[in-house]
Structure formats: C-alpha cells, structure tokens
Design a protein around this motif. Structure first.
Motif, PDB file in Angstrom:
ATOM      1  N   GLY A 282      45.314  34.382  45.943  1.00 38.18           N
ATOM      2  CA  GLY A 282      44.661  34.631  44.664  1.00 38.18           C
ATOM      3  C   GLY A 282      43.355  35.374  44.840  1.00 38.18           C
ATOM      4  O   GLY A 282      43.069  36.342  44.119  1.00 38.18           O
ATOM      5  N   LEU A 283      42.569  34.927  45.825  1.00 36.35           N
ATOM      6  CA  LEU A 283      41.284  35.592  46.075  1.00 36.35           C
ATOM      7  C   LEU A 283      41.498  37.048  46.453  1.00 36.35           C
ATOM      8  O   LEU A 283      40.803  37.948  45.953  1.00 36.35           O
ATOM      9  N   LEU A 284      42.503  37.292  47.318  1.00 31.49           N
ATOM     10  CA  LEU A 284      42.759  38.670  47.738  1.00 31.49           C
ATOM     11  C   LEU A 284      43.231  39.523  46.559  1.00 31.49           C
ATOM     12  O   LEU A 284      42.820  40.679  46.417  1.00 31.49           O
ATOM     13  N   LEU A 285      44.069  38.929  45.695  1.00 30.14           N
ATOM     14  CA  LEU A 285      44.550  39.666  44.520  1.00 30.14           C
ATOM     15  C   LEU A 285      43.373  40.030  43.614  1.00 30.14           C
ATOM     16  O   LEU A 285      43.253  41.163  43.135  1.00 30.14           O
ATOM     17  N   ALA A 286      42.484  39.046  43.410  1.00 31.97           N
ATOM     18  CA  ALA A 286      41.320  39.296  42.558  1.00 31.97           C
ATOM     19  C   ALA A 286      40.443  40.386  43.169  1.00 31.97           C
ATOM     20  O   ALA A 286      39.972  41.291  42.469  1.00 31.97           O
ATOM     21  N   LEU A 287      40.223  40.302  44.493  1.00 30.69           N
ATOM     22  CA  LEU A 287      39.407  41.316  45.158  1.00 30.69           C
ATOM     23  C   LEU A 287      40.062  42.680  45.048  1.00 30.69           C
ATOM     24  O   LEU A 287      39.401  43.687  44.795  1.00 30.69           O
ATOM     25  N   ALA A 288      41.399  42.708  45.222  1.00 31.51           N
ATOM     26  CA  ALA A 288      42.112  43.983  45.154  1.00 31.51           C
ATOM     27  C   ALA A 288      41.947  44.595  43.771  1.00 31.51           C
ATOM     28  O   ALA A 288      41.697  45.799  43.638  1.00 31.51           O
ATOM     29  N   SER A 289      42.055  43.763  42.726  1.00 29.07           N
ATOM     30  CA  SER A 289      41.945  44.313  41.378  1.00 29.07           C
ATOM     31  C   SER A 289      40.525  44.820  41.109  1.00 29.07           C
ATOM     32  O   SER A 289      40.320  45.675  40.260  1.00 29.07           O
TER      33      SER A 289
END
Lengths: 154, 148, 460
Positions: free
Chosen positions: A83-90
């Motif tokens: 989730g953290l990586l997805l948020a950072l990616a976005s």
C-alpha cells in the motif's frame, strides 16, 4: 491481554459478530473510497473501518485462530508495504513525465472516465494505497496484541 | 474560533495533562491521546466561525476554510500511528516488566541493576555473545514503526 | 527534479527494506547502500545550491500557496546531508557488527526519508508531517536491542517527544489561525502584522517543541535516560541526526519566521544556553558511566548553539550553523566509539573528545573559534568566560571517560576487540572530524551561504 477471556471459549455473540463483520465492512470501505471525491470519505477512513471490523475476530479467536480462518491476514505486513509503495508511486510517477510530484492524470480540466460516482484518475490509487497501508499496519498491531505471550519476562 | 471549541480544547488538554501525571502507563497513554485530540480540535476550530458552514454547504452559503479539515485529517492519521506505536511499546513494557506502574517499573529495574551491569558490559563489546538472561533480545521491536 | 529524487530514494527503499528481515547481512548492507545513494543525491544538490541558489518544487504544479512548496537552500541541504551522513555511519556500524532486529535497517532508511523531507520543505504543515515520519521511525529505533534498558529508554523518549510534537502541532494550528497561510514565506510576511501577543505565544510554542527535541536545559529531563539506555548506534543516531531537527528548527523558525520575537528573546536564549552549558558540564563531570556522561555532555553542547542563536546577527548565526554541524559529527563519533573496543578506537575517541573541547587540530576548534568571535562581536566578556569554562569542563569529563575506558589495567574488563571494519569506520569518522578542523574553509563557506540563504527571506 488474553484473547477470549481467561476460561474457555469466548462468548458466542462475539464470535458470531466477529465472523459477520469483515465482509460488509469491505463494501462500506469500497463505498467510502468511491464517493470520497464528492462527499465524505477517503482511503484512511475506509482502512480504519476494515481494521475495526477485523479487530473483534482477534478478540474472539486470538491471533492464531483468526489467521487459521482467514489466512490472508498473515500477509498484513506485505499489504502495508504494498500500500505504501502504491501510494508513493501515485505521488511520484509524474517525475517520469517531467512534471512535479503529486501531479495527477488526467490533469485538471481534462476528461475523466466515470463509473457512476467513481472517477478513474490517479489520486484514486493514492487512496487505495493508503487504505491498504492502514489495514496492513493495524492488522500487524492487532497481531502483536492478540498473540499469546511466550516470553513474559523472567 | 468559537468559545465552545476553545473550551473543548482547553478541557481536553487539561484532562490529558492530569492523566499524564498518573503513575499508570496506560493512563499516561490516554493522556497523550487526549492532548493529541486537543491539537486536532484546535486545528479544526481555526477555520470555524459563526455563520460559515463547514459541512453540508448549500449552494450560495458562505463556506468555512476547508484547508484545516484536511490538516486535521492528516494530524489524526499521524496521531493514530504514533499512539498505536506508543501503545505497542507500553504493551511490551508490561510484558517484560510485569507492571504498568511507573515507579514499580523503576524499582524492577533497580532490582536488576547487578544483572544489568554485566549486560551493559556485554552490550558495549558488540562482538561478545550477549547474555541470554535478559528478556526477549531476539524479539523484533514494536512493528508500529511501519505506520506512516 | 533532483529534490524529488532525494525524497523518493530513501522513501521507497525504506518501505521495501522494512518488509525484509533486517537481521540478514545483505539487507543491512542494502540499507547502507540506500543511505549512501541518498547522501550522493544530497551531495549533488548541495553543489547546486552552494552558491546561494535554491532548488524549488511546487507539488502538483500548482501556484505557490496552493501546492506544497519544497525548497532546498544551503541551510536545509547542509543539515540533510549531515544527518544522512550520521545515519550512514551508524547503519554501517550495525551492519558490520550484525543487526539484531528485523526492522532496524528499514527504520533507519525511513528516518532518513523523514529527515530529508523536513530539511527541504518550505511549508509549515508538511514540516510537521515529515517531522512525525522521522520521529515515528526514531521511536521504534530507540527500542532497538529490545532489553529492559532500551525499552525504558524508548518509553521515556516516545512519551516526552510525542508531547513535544503535539505542542508543535498546536503552534502550527495557531500560526494558521492568525496568518491563514502555511507556506513559510507567507507566514513570515503576515506575522509582521498580527497581534504581537499571539505571535509571541506561537513563537514560544515552537521554541518549546524544538527545545524538547534538542534537550536544552529546562527540557532536558528525558535525555540522560534515553541516550544512556539506547544502544551506541541508536544513541549516535538520536544525538547526531534526530537532534538536528531541533537546531534546524530553531534556526529556520526563529530567524525566518519569528525574527522580531527572536530579537526580543535574545537575552533569555543566551541565559538558557549558558545554563545548559554549565548544567551539562557539571553533571557530566559527576557521572561515572561513559554513556551517561556523553548524554549530559550533549545537553551542554547544544547550549552553545542556543547562545550563538541568542546573540544573532550574521556572525552568531554562522557560529550556530557551524557548531551544530560540528557537534552532530562529534556526538556521532563519540557514541559510536563508546561501543567499540580495540586499537585505533582510543585515538578516535581522543580526537572526538578534543573536538568537543575545541582543541586545535579537530573540527571543534573551528566551531569554538566562531563562538568566540560571536562573544567578541557581542562585546560580552561574560560570554567569552563562559565559553572558556564550558570548554574546560568538557575537557575534564572527557579525559575522565578516556582514562576509565582506555587506560584500564586489567584486559579482562576491556573485553575482546571489535571487528577491524568497525574500528576502521570509527577511525574514518575521526579523520573526517580532523580533516574539517585542518581544512575548515569549505565548512565555513557553506555555513556562510546557509546563513545568507536564511537571512535572504528577511531582507526585502
């Protein structure tokens, strides 16, 4: 903090409620994320609701019991990090396009594909990422608290 | 800022400070939580005035500044993460020290002073095998660090 | 672009590393690599801004005031690079010795993400967000080791610093309430016209919050337990990297946001700083344990920064920047050296001790020299005497530690020597301190640029 009280099985009501809660909570969470851009709701609130729905299961069954019934909970750390990586990616993907971070696509004013109230644009990924992060982190905490203590000092 | 909010924030801070002075660790955590809520109420109140709607705005009505609501949400998220971490720490402390009283905590520690001295020496050596007697050395620390 | 990468690198690698088992050697070294990459990016950024330029990004491409402003100037980049350097040294120290917890490497990298963000943001609220990211990582780090002592240290550290954070948040709320802005430039401009009583109250809130982080004299009560209880690498991180938040915050908020209030409080700051110096020095002389002595020494050392800030002006501020930089290197060196045994370490520790006392070949001398200049510019004989007394005290207590630890007759009490790599790392850090003392021009020039950048906002 011993799951399910000190003597024997936990209360039947708690067990039934604990079993029934997680499913509907996912629907509520999906609703909160979907309408978050027009009305009240966001990924964090959705995540907290799902985590709160999971919590009674930990109280009723203990960490091992829940994780035997719902093996997906064992992957909570991976869910949090994902989730953290997805948020950072976005947030940071615009760097690849040469734009400042936290720009979104479609850009303001451009046409946005809608499915009912749900608008498909990149901040939605941020909300989903935050949702996963919150659920993951809180489940890890529940796991910590619900685990029977082996060590217990000296 | 409206008086009611000012009073609410003051009450929250006062209760929090009172609980903070208690010996019990759980009450201390509760006190910190109340103070964090006091900060959130203050942020929200920073934008609220008489006659300006904060939620459910009818078209044409005066609207209050929405930014503090976003700030309050962020502060709530951070508060949740940090307080969860603190709670995890207290939980571990209760498990290891077998007490949630601050002074008994200190007393327990004093009682183990001799053992600690040996441990301290081993600690500094880094390479020497750490003595196993001292609690759950291999246990991972509170996982709440992942929050945020 | 570079600025965004400086944030992206530690954040993503920290998130990934925290999921891996940090006790594996490879993971620990990956964390070291990630920190080195972060430091490299910051180094390039430092070269870019060293001549007074700034690197600025507004999130989302919005106009300033709507989007969040990230701005790297010489001051911010200097503190960021310094903190990441200390984190790098501490992570390498643990990677050599063997990491004992799953999450340590990931948390150190996440801490560097928080610190980098905090030093390059030009927005009051995102400062708070990065601040909490850094603090949350350091709360979890302070329990590293997992024994009773560390657990107690972590409890005290977390409880006290959470309170400090909420005082900071309350002050942010207050600043927004009176100015209606969050971007630092706008806040600074509008603060000139608000009710002075409100401004003083908010300034006092910020001052308290940063003093708690820094461990200044009346707010120091948590510090000895924590620094003495935590493991050496963690103590080095807390005193060499996390405490930088306090000195940076005092400089940035004090000089750029509240210049008027800072001028009013000048004398009070000098008095508090002097109290810190004397209290820290006297208590350190009275302590037997090396870690505890270093902890009290840390209280004394930050007093110098506060004195320089209180005197103010370009000379005082340059001294404050320079001394916080030198002090964070000194502390990292001393705490790391206190956890290592064997040849080379005694020399490294002695060099750190000389640096703290401000004896010539070491970097501390440059810092002390700037402080003396500050005292002379302020025209205060008392200040100069205070500096001399403080330095003498630090020489006394550090000599005591040195004597107890390295002149011990029975080899049993000393124990086995640490791995050579760990000793070499300590020696390398000591050499850096020495090099900065022998060739101080770059550091001096950079501090000068940092202060120019800091004052640039005030002049128009």
């Amino acid at each position: 903090m011993r799951p399910g009280g000190r003597d024997g099985a936990p209360d039947a009501v708690v067990r039934v409620v604990a079993r029934l809660l997680p499913g509907p909570s996912l629907m509520v969470a999906a609703g909160l994320i979907a309408k978050g851009y027009a009305e009240v709701g966001d990924g964090f609130a959705a995540g907290v609701i799902v985590a709160l729905a999971i919590a009674p299961s930990y109280v009723a069954l203990g960490a091992e019991g829940v994780e035997a019934a719902l093996p997906v909970l064992r992957h909570a750390p991976a869910v949090a990090v994902g989730g953290l990586l997805l948020a950072l990616a976005s947030g940071f993907f615009p760097l690849l396009l040469g734009e400042p971070p936290v720009s979104h696509r479609p850009a303001p004013g451009e046409h946005v594909v809608k499915i009912g109230a749900l608008e498909l644009f990149t901040p939605l990924l941020l909300d989903i990422g935050v949702f996963l992060l919150v659920v993951g982190v809180l489940t890890v905490l529940l796991h910590q608290f619900g685990r029977p203590r082996r060590e217990g000092g000296r | 800022m409206i008086l009611a909010f000012a009073l609410a924030a003051a009450f929250l801070f006062g209760s929090g400070a009172y609980l903070l002075l208690k010996r019990d660790l759980i009450r201390m955590v509760a006190g910190i939580m109340l103070i964090s809520q006091c900060a959130v109420v203050t942020i929200i109140a920073a934008s609220l005035g008489r006659g300006r709607a904060a939620i459910a705005v009818a078209p044409g009505d005066p609207v209050s500044d929405p930014l503090p609501q976003a700030l309050a949400l962020t502060a709530l998220v951070i508060g949740l993460a940090t307080v969860a971490l603190l709670l995890a720490l207290v939980h571990r402390a209760v498990v290891v020290f077998r007490t949630a009283e601050q002074d008994r905590l200190a007393a327990t520690e004093a009682a183990h002073e001799a053992a600690l001295e040996r441990e301290r020496r081993a600690d500094r050596e880094e390479v020497g095998p750490a003595p196993e007697e001292a609690g759950p050395a291999e246990e991972e620390p509170a996982d709440g660090g992942r929050a945020r | 672009m570079l600025l965004s990468i400086a944030l992206l690198v530690p954040w993503v690698s920290g998130a990934l590393l925290v999921a891996l088992d940090g006790r594996r050697r490879a993971v620990a070294w990956l964390a070291v690599v990630a920190l080195a990459a972060n430091l490299a990016v910051l180094g390039v950024l430092a070269a870019e801004v060293s001549t007074g330029g700034v690197a600025q990004v507004v999130t989302g491409g919005w106009p300033v005031g709507v989007g969040i402003v990230l701005r790297a100037d010489a001051l911010g980049v200097a503190f960021a690079a310094l903190s990441v350097l200390v984190l790098l040294a501490a992570a390498a120290h643990e990677a050599i010795g063997g990491v004992r917890s799953r999450t340590f490497p990931g948390l150190v990298v996440l801490l560097s993400a928080g610190l980098t963000g905090l030093f390059v943001t030009a927005d009051v609220f995102s400062f708070y967000v990065f601040f909490e990211l850094a603090m949350t990582a350091s709360y979890a780090l302070s329990a590293y080791g997992g024994k009773r002592r560390q657990l107690r240290a972590a409890l005290v550290f977390t409880a006290v610093n959470l309170l400090g954070s909420f005082i900071f948040l309350l002050s942010v709320a207050g600043a927004y309430r009176v100015t209606g802005a969050l971007a630092m430039d706008q806040v600074a401009q509008r603060l000139l016209t608000v009710n002075p009583n409100a401004a003083v109250l908010i300034a006092a809130g910020f001052f308290t919050a940063f003093s708690v982080k820094l461990g200044l004299f009346p707010f120091h009560f948590w510090l000895p337990t924590v620094y003495a209880g935590a493991r050496p690498a963690v103590a080095a991180i807390l005193s060499g990297a996390v405490a930088n938040i306090g000195s940076y915050g005092l400089l940035r908020f004090g000089v750029a946001l509240f210049p008027e209030q800072l001028r009013l409080a000048g004398v009070a700051l000098v008095v508090l700083g002097a109290a810190s110096i004397v209290y820290g020095g006297v208590m350190a002389v009275a302590r037997g344990d090396a870690a505890e002595m270093l902890a009290y020494s840390a209280i004394g050392q930050v007093g110098y920064v506060l004195v320089a800030l209180g005197v103010g002006g370009p000379v005082g501020l340059t001294a404050a920047v320079l001394y916080s930089a030198v002090n964070s290197l000194n502390k990292a060196l001393l705490f790391l050296a206190s956890g290592v045994r064997g040849a080379l370490v005694a020399a490294a520790f002695a060099l750190g001790a000389l640096s703290v006392a401000g004896v010539p070949p070491a970097a501390g001398f440059v810092g002390k020299l700037e402080l003396f200049r500050t005292g002379v510019v302020a025209g205060s004989a008392a200040l100069v005497v205070l500096l001399v007394v403080g330095s003498a005290l630090s020489l006394v207590y550090l000599f005591q530690v040195y004597q107890r630890r390295f002149w011990r007759a029975d080899p049993q009490a000393v124990g086995a020597a640490s791995p050579l790599a760990q000793r070499l790392l300590t020696a390398a850090l000591a050499l850096l301190v020495l090099a900065l003392g022998v060739w101080p021009e770059p550091l001096l020039a950079f501090s000068g640029h940092a202060v120019e950048a800091l004052l640039a906002g005030n002049s128009p």
